[in-house]
Design a protein around this motif. Structure first.
Motif, PDB file in Angstrom:
ATOM      1  N   SER A  53     -45.575  59.882  13.201  1.00 23.03           N
ATOM      2  CA  SER A  53     -44.147  59.863  13.509  1.00 23.03           C
ATOM      3  C   SER A  53     -43.542  58.601  12.914  1.00 23.03           C
ATOM      4  N   ARG A  54     -42.409  58.745  12.281  1.00 22.57           N
ATOM      5  CA  ARG A  54     -41.774  57.594  11.621  1.00 22.57           C
ATOM      6  C   ARG A  54     -40.263  57.698  11.779  1.00 22.57           C
ATOM      7  N   ARG A  55     -39.643  56.577  12.132  1.00 22.83           N
ATOM      8  CA  ARG A  55     -38.190  56.519  12.220  1.00 22.83           C
ATOM      9  C   ARG A  55     -37.610  56.386  10.810  1.00 22.83           C
ATOM     10  N   ALA A  56     -36.503  57.063  10.561  1.00 24.06           N
ATOM     11  CA  ALA A  56     -35.863  57.005   9.247  1.00 24.06           C
ATOM     12  C   ALA A  56     -35.483  55.566   8.904  1.00 24.06           C
ATOM     13  N   ASP A  57     -35.433  55.281   7.601  1.00 24.28           N
ATOM     14  CA  ASP A  57     -35.000  53.951   7.159  1.00 24.28           C
ATOM     15  C   ASP A  57     -33.482  53.836   7.122  1.00 24.28           C
ATOM     16  N   SER A  58     -32.814  54.921   6.719  1.00 23.34           N
ATOM     17  CA  SER A  58     -31.360  54.869   6.574  1.00 23.34           C
ATOM     18  C   SER A  58     -30.739  56.211   6.927  1.00 23.34           C
ATOM     19  N   VAL A  59     -29.448  56.156   7.217  1.00 27.31           N
ATOM     20  CA  VAL A  59     -28.609  57.349   7.329  1.00 27.31           C
ATOM     21  C   VAL A  59     -27.663  57.330   6.139  1.00 27.31           C
ATOM     22  N   ILE A  60     -27.441  58.492   5.522  1.00 27.91           N
ATOM     23  CA  ILE A  60     -26.531  58.550   4.380  1.00 27.91           C
ATOM     24  C   ILE A  60     -25.484  59.625   4.610  1.00 27.91           C
ATOM     25  N   ILE A  61     -24.374  59.464   3.919  1.00 27.44           N
ATOM     26  CA  ILE A  61     -23.312  60.463   3.967  1.00 27.44           C
ATOM     27  C   ILE A  61     -22.591  60.430   2.629  1.00 27.44           C
ATOM     28  N   ALA A  62     -22.132  61.593   2.193  1.00 25.58           N
ATOM     29  CA  ALA A  62     -21.449  61.685   0.894  1.00 25.58           C
ATOM     30  C   ALA A  62     -20.001  61.236   1.028  1.00 25.58           C
ATOM     31  N   LEU A  63     -19.567  60.413   0.090  1.00 25.15           N
ATOM     32  CA  LEU A  63     -18.187  59.950   0.002  1.00 25.15           C
ATOM     33  C   LEU A  63     -17.608  60.447  -1.315  1.00 25.15           C
ATOM     34  N   ASP A 141     -30.602  52.142  17.806  1.00 24.84           N
ATOM     35  CA  ASP A 141     -29.580  52.724  16.938  1.00 24.84           C
ATOM     36  C   ASP A 141     -29.579  54.245  17.098  1.00 24.84           C
ATOM     37  N   THR A 142     -28.411  54.848  16.916  1.00 24.50           N
ATOM     38  CA  THR A 142     -28.283  56.299  17.055  1.00 24.50           C
ATOM     39  C   THR A 142     -27.537  56.873  15.858  1.00 24.50           C
ATOM     40  N   LEU A 143     -27.626  58.189  15.716  1.00 27.82           N
ATOM     41  CA  LEU A 143     -26.904  58.859  14.642  1.00 27.82           C
ATOM     42  C   LEU A 143     -25.400  58.722  14.835  1.00 27.82           C
ATOM     43  N   ASP A 144     -24.927  58.804  16.059  1.00 25.16           N
ATOM     44  CA  ASP A 144     -23.493  58.647  16.327  1.00 25.16           C
ATOM     45  C   ASP A 144     -23.017  57.249  15.967  1.00 25.16           C
ATOM     46  N   ALA A 145     -23.830  56.242  16.259  1.00 26.51           N
ATOM     47  CA  ALA A 145     -23.450  54.868  15.901  1.00 26.51           C
ATOM     48  C   ALA A 145     -23.365  54.714  14.388  1.00 26.51           C
ATOM     49  N   ARG A 147     -22.620  57.110  12.267  1.00 27.28           N
ATOM     50  CA  ARG A 147     -21.387  57.798  11.867  1.00 27.28           C
ATOM     51  C   ARG A 147     -20.174  56.888  12.055  1.00 27.28           C
ATOM     52  N   GLN A 148     -20.147  56.187  13.170  1.00 28.69           N
ATOM     53  CA  GLN A 148     -19.014  55.306  13.442  1.00 28.69           C
ATOM     54  C   GLN A 148     -18.932  54.180  12.422  1.00 28.69           C
ATOM     55  N   ARG A 149     -20.062  53.683  11.946  1.00 27.25           N
ATOM     56  CA  ARG A 149     -20.039  52.655  10.908  1.00 27.25           C
ATOM     57  C   ARG A 149     -19.430  53.212   9.617  1.00 27.25           C
ATOM     58  N   PHE A 150     -19.775  54.455   9.293  1.00 30.90           N
ATOM     59  CA  PHE A 150     -19.195  55.089   8.110  1.00 30.90           C
ATOM     60  C   PHE A 150     -17.681  55.265   8.265  1.00 30.90           C
ATOM     61  N   VAL A 151     -17.265  55.775   9.411  1.00 31.09           N
ATOM     62  CA  VAL A 151     -15.843  56.023   9.647  1.00 31.09           C
ATOM     63  C   VAL A 151     -15.046  54.726   9.552  1.00 31.09           C
ATOM     64  N   ALA A 152     -15.540  53.669  10.164  1.00 29.39           N
ATOM     65  CA  ALA A 152     -14.843  52.381  10.115  1.00 29.39           C
ATOM     66  C   ALA A 152     -14.749  51.863   8.689  1.00 29.39           C
ATOM     67  N   ILE A 167     -15.148  61.540   3.521  1.00 33.30           N
ATOM     68  CA  ILE A 167     -16.577  61.655   3.778  1.00 33.30           C
ATOM     69  C   ILE A 167     -16.915  63.074   4.227  1.00 33.30           C
ATOM     70  N   SER A 168     -18.146  63.456   3.950  1.00 28.39           N
ATOM     71  CA  SER A 168     -18.656  64.762   4.350  1.00 28.39           C
ATOM     72  C   SER A 168     -18.898  64.787   5.852  1.00 28.39           C
ATOM     73  N   SER A 169     -18.951  65.994   6.412  1.00 23.90           N
ATOM     74  CA  SER A 169     -19.302  66.130   7.829  1.00 23.90           C
ATOM     75  C   SER A 169     -20.818  66.156   8.024  1.00 23.90           C
ATOM     76  N   ASP A 170     -21.547  66.294   6.925  1.00 17.87           N
ATOM     77  CA  ASP A 170     -23.003  66.417   7.003  1.00 17.87           C
ATOM     78  C   ASP A 170     -23.659  65.089   6.664  1.00 17.87           C
ATOM     79  N   VAL A 171     -24.538  64.612   7.518  1.00 12.49           N
ATOM     80  CA  VAL A 171     -25.259  63.366   7.253  1.00 12.49           C
ATOM     81  C   VAL A 171     -26.709  63.686   6.923  1.00 12.49           C
TER      82      VAL A 171
END
Length: 241
Positions: A53-63, A141-145, A147-152, A167-171
């Protein structure tokens, strides 16, 4: 089903040698709408008894940065200036930029992004899509957090003229240096195989197949991944061939 999936992995690796797992430090997009066919193939594989089991390194979203100014030259200028502002804001902050090639993230530059400029969905529009990335910051850290960094970040972008930045709705989530997990997986698999055979007595031995396969993955939570090698274990009598 498993044989078909393994055959598909072999076909993918033969078709794209760059996917072979060497000592690279590539950051791979392991889930998201732009994840590669590898993710779909791996999703069809059963997870074996031994995995990591491994935690992801990053979350990405298309801009997507676009402009619908009538003149092509003006559109390019507006997009370029907006990208320059985005790049400036990303320096040293919680959100960084990347460009995606197949399922691998590559370094971002404004010049390279401008070379990827393409027509938009409507007449007299141009656009380019880049990836925004934010590191998974610890166990809390959470996925919602993320997302909020991206939105800001996007809200703070200075848009030039008729340029837009959406930004895309899909992360997606990423993992670095996937080949580095191969050695600990093999060690755990072989130890388990030996222990299983030993538990049945000295007249038994373990046979492993599929160990040459690359490290596969399965998303197991918002920010969690299960890494595995699609091996098979067979316990046979020690004197069998």
């Amino acid at each position: 089903m498993k044989l078909k999936a393994l055959a598909a992995i072999a076909a993918l690796l033969l078709a794209a040698p760059a996917w072979a797992q060497d000592a690279s430090q590539d950051e791979v997009v392991v889930s998201g709408f732009r994840a590669s066919p590898r993710a779909a193939v791996y999703a069809a594989l059963p997870v074996p008894a031994i995995s990591l089991s491994r935690r992801a390194d990053s979350v990405i979203i298309a801009l997507t940065v676009a402009s619908d100014s009538r003149e092509a030259g003006v559109r390019q200028q507006e997009i370029q200036r907006t990208l320059q502002d985005i790049a400036q804001r990303a320096r040293g902050g919680a959100v960084s930029l990347a460009l995606q090639q197949d399922d691998v993230l590559r370094p971002f530059t404004v010049d390279l992004a401008m070379r990827l400029l393409s027509p938009g969905p409507r007449p007299d529009t141009s656009q380019v899509t880049v990836q925004m990335r934010t590191a998974v910051a610890g166990a809390d850290d959470t996925l919602d957090a993320a997302r909020q960094r991206f939105v800001a970040f996007v809200r703070a972008i200075s848009r030039t003229g008729r340029a837009s930045a959406d930004i895309s709705s899909d992360v997606g989530i990423t993992l670095k240096d996937i080949p580095s997990y191969r050695a600990p997986l093999i060690q755990a698999i072989t130890a388990d195989a030996a222990a299983t055979a030993q538990s049945l007595g000295s007249n038994y031995r373990a046979e492993l197949s599929g160990m040459e396969s690359p490290v596969a993955w399965r998303k197991s939570g918002d920010l969690m991944l299960t890494l595995f090698i699609p091996y098979e274990l067979r316990i046979v009598a020690a004197d069998s061939h």
